[in-house]
Each structure stands twice: as structure tokens, then as C-alpha cells.
Design a protein around this motif. Structure first.
Motif: not given
Ligand SMILES: Cc1ncc(COP(=O)(O)O)c(C=O)c1O
Length: 409
Positions: A364-381
């Protein structure tokens, strides 16, 4: 001159641990002893703690009915079975979520169709949902990721127009509210998880809530071996299995519920404060909050990292530097359609129902998901948000420190 980073041998920004999880006291101990001594450990007998928890949880989430089950994954599966999903039906799910959002579809015989997320909220993009609808689509599953409600107005409107069901995956969204109403029963059904990391926790546990009595009855049957309420014990009318919660789980959950509203307020206060403080840092933002989100569940505080504002330091190195400064954080999901488990499941199911199709050959073409997963998203619990504003200041100070020293990383 910037301070020496802890990862390079400097002093860490923080040495104190953040609040730990789970939290428990005499309330959980007494509740467990009460179940032990009652001899009623499951639904057989009267299962009174389970019923009490179902009522209390549904009420706290503005829903008429609650059905407890043994975890959030099976809650989704039972909910889909209650919607009478047929083999080969399609269910639209976001690509940025936990595995179970999609495996529950496969377990119920349906094909998950992955759509992209919005860049600001990391929640399912309504325009992508609309574009993914086919004659086989039956259900939309918005996931309130990290506890941030998805755009329910748009998703419910699309569902109404196309005659589709909406199943809210609220497994991370205890207490979250959209336009003043708690999430979970805005659509047909909503599911929650009480797995160890969740904001209400019994190690494992799940709940399905709904305002529809017919669906409440159907989920009861599916979760209880296909029995019907006034039938005999060995009378099985509906295809289902044993997905029942135990009294142990319900007892712990009732005790956890006594702290829940107070903790939810604390997370909300600290989450808002942290988001506000982060606005002063270039290239490190909290996710956007729609004004219609009247309460954030804050299972996660998700932020967006822009490597360009940190001398091009890749996210993995930034995370290592933050951890060395005494701030726990992580990178989160892989796009779900990239998981071998999902690819194999979709392939098998399509083959079984005689469907040809690109996926998983064509992703599937999901560029925003790809970016969030590979370089952008950071989680604090979530438990980090149970502390004080000073704890939040430490997170911000560590980001600033790592940014100032990024050229040395
Ligand atoms: C979005 C989402 N859906 C479903 C689940 C499944 O819940 P459980 O772990 O209780 O099976 C989780 C739990 O991690 C989740 O985060």
C-alpha cells in the motif's frame, strides 16, 4: 559551548527514575483475596465482579453495554464476529497501529485494507479511507493511537454514506473523549485492552462497549461459546468460543478503576504542559490536537522528530542519546503491511476466498506511515506523565541538550 552529552561521557540530564508502572496497593490485594475466598473464580457461579466491572467501565465510557473478554486482541475479534463479517469482506484499518488491529480481521476471515495516517495526528486519514472503499468493504476500524481520538466526525459520516460499520480500536484510549463524549461507542462497537502497559491494567484483559443492545447480546454469545442468555449450558446457537474474562482480572480492574480518573487528569495535565513546552524547540513537536479532542487518553505521548533540526542525526542515535540522558523513549511501530505475519495472512485468506490481488506484492502507498515509522515518531510512555511538571521540564531540557550537542553525535 554545549554541555557534553551523557552518551559521550558527560553527566546525564536526569538521574531520577520516572514513575513506575503498574501501580497497586491494598485495594488490589483485598479484591484478589475476596475472589479467592468466594470460590467464584470465573463466570460460572455468578461472575459478579466481571458484571460489576462491565457496568462500571461502560458507564465511565458513556456506553450502555460492556462485554469483558480476556484481552484486547480477542475483543476486536469478538466484535467483528458480532458484526457478522463474512469470508473475503474487506475492513479498512490504519497502517500505523498494533498488529492486533489487522490480525483480528484475518482471524474473523476478513481482509485488512491498509490506509495512511494524517501527518499531524498519526490517526487514520479520512480521505484515504474514502478512497479505499470497494463493494466488499464492510467495516472501518479507526484506532485512537496513543489515546488521541481519530477524526470520528469524518469517519462516521463516511460510514453512514457507504452503509459501513465503525469499530473503534480504543485499546490505547481509556478515558479519551471526542466532543465531550468518551470514545468507544461513537461507532457501532469499541474495544479496549487491559494488557500490562495499558492505563488500566490487569496484566491481560479486554472490553467491548456498545450502545446497541442487539450487538451486546451477540458479543455475549460469541464470547461465551455461542450460548444464548436463557439457553441451557450445553446449548450453542452462535459460532463463538471461550473468550471469557476471569474474576481475578475483573477484581484487579475494579481496583485500578478507583484511581483511573485521577490518573487520567494527571496525564492530561502533564501531556498538555509537555506539548506546550516542546513548542519552543525547533524540529521536535507533539502531535496536533484537534479542538474536538476534549480529553486525550495519553497511553503514549507521541512526538515528531525532524533529523534536519538535529544536524541530521538519525532517530536511532537521538533515542540512544536521550536514554543516556535518563529519559526513556522509543521509536514505535513498523508499517503493518510490512510484517511477514500480516503478508502471509492476507495471502492465505485471499487464496482461500479465490481473490487475486497485488498485496503483498505491491505494498500500500502510505508515505506518512513510512516516515513516522522510519525517522519521525518518538514515544514516551504513559507512566512518565504521572509525575510532575518538573519531570516534563527534564524531558524538554534533555531534548534541548541533545540538540545543542547534536553536531558531536
Ligand atoms: C491499538 C491496539 N489494538 C489492539 C491491541 C491488543 O490488545 P491486547 O494486547 O490486550 O491483546 C493493542 C494492545 O497493545 C493495541 O495497542
Amino acid at each position: 559551548m554545549s554541555e557534553r552529552l551523557a552518551i559521550l561521557g558527560g553527566e546525564p540530564a536526569r538521574r531520577e527514575p520516572f514513575p513506575s508502572w503498574p501501580v497497586w496497593d491494598g485495594r488490589e490485594q483485598n479484591a484478589l483475596m475476596e475472589v479467592l475466598e468466594s470460590g467464584i473464580w470465573g463466570i460460572s457461579g455468578d461472575g459478579a465482579k466481571i458484571t460489576e466491572f462491565e457496568r462500571a467501565f461502560a458507564q465511565a465510557h458513556d456506553a450502555a453495554f460492556g462485554q469483558a473478554v480476556f484481552n484486547g486482541s480477542v475483543a476486536l475479534e469478538v466484535a467483528l464476529r458480532a458484526l457478522d463479517i463474512d469470508y473475503g469482506d474487506e475492513i479498512i484499518v490504519p497502517a500505523y497501529t498494533f498488529l492486533a488491529t489487522a490480525t483480528s480481521c484475518l482471524m474473523a476471515g476478513a481482509i485488512p485494507v491498509f490506509v495512511d495516517i494524517e501527518p499531524g495526528t498519526y490517526n487514520m486519514d479520512p480521505a484515504a479511507v474514502e478512497a479505499a472503499i470497494t463493494p466488499r468493504t464492510r467495516v472501518i476500524i479507526p484506532v485512537h493511537i496513543g489515546g488521541l481520538p481519530a477524526d470520528l466526525d469524518s469517519i462516521l459520516e463516511i460510514a453512514r454514506r457507504h452503509d459501513l460499520h465503525v469499530l473503534e480500536d480504543a485499546c490505547q484510549a481509556h478515558g479519551a473523549a471526542w466532543k465531550g463524549r468518551r470514545v468507544g461507542a461513537h461507532g457501532d462497537l469499541g474495544c479496549f485492552s487491559f494488557q500490562s502497559s495499558k492505563n488500566i491494567n490487569a496484566g491481560e484483559g479486554g472490553m467491548i462497549i456498545t450502545d446497541r443492545e442487539d450487538l451486546a447480546e451477540h458479543t455475549w454469545s460469541v464470547h461465551n461459546c455461542g450460548r444464548i442468555r436463557d439457553g441451557r449450558w450445553y446449548q450453542h446457537e452462535v459460532l463463538g468460543s471461550n473468550y471469557r474474562m476471569t474474576q481475578w482480572q475483573a477484581a484487579i480492574l475494579l481496583a485500578q478503576l478507583t484511581r483511573f480518573e485521577d490518573y487520567a487528569r494527571r496525564r492530561e495535565d502533564n501531556g498538555r504542559y509537555l506539548a506546550e513546552q516542546l513548542t519552543r524547540i525547533d524540529g521536535f513537536d507533539a502531535l496536533d490536537r484537534d479542538p474536538r479532542v476534549t480529553q486525550h487518553g495519553y497511553h503514549l505521548f507521541i512526538s515528531r522528530y525532524a533529523p534536519a533540526a538535529f544536524h541530521g542525526v538519525p532517530r536511532g542515535r537521538f533515542l540512544a542519546a536521550m536514554r543516556a540522558e535518563g529519559i526513556p523513549c522509543s521509536d514505535g511501530y513498523v508499517p503493518l503491511y510490512r510484517m511477514p505475519a500480516i503478508q502471509a495472512g492476507v495471502r492465505q485468506l485471499k487464496h482461500a476466498v479465490g481473490q487475486e490481488g497485488g498485496f503483498p506484492d505491491v505494498l500500500p502507498d502510505c508515505p506518512v506511515t513510512e516516515r513516522a515509522c522510519s525517522e519521525e515518531g518518538i514515544w514516551f510512555s504513559q507512566s512518565m506523565l504521572l509525575g510532575t511538571h518538573e519531570d516534563m521540564d527534564d524531558i524538554v531540557a534533555a531534548v534541548e541538550k541533545v540538540q545543542a550537542g547534536a553536531s558531536a553525535l
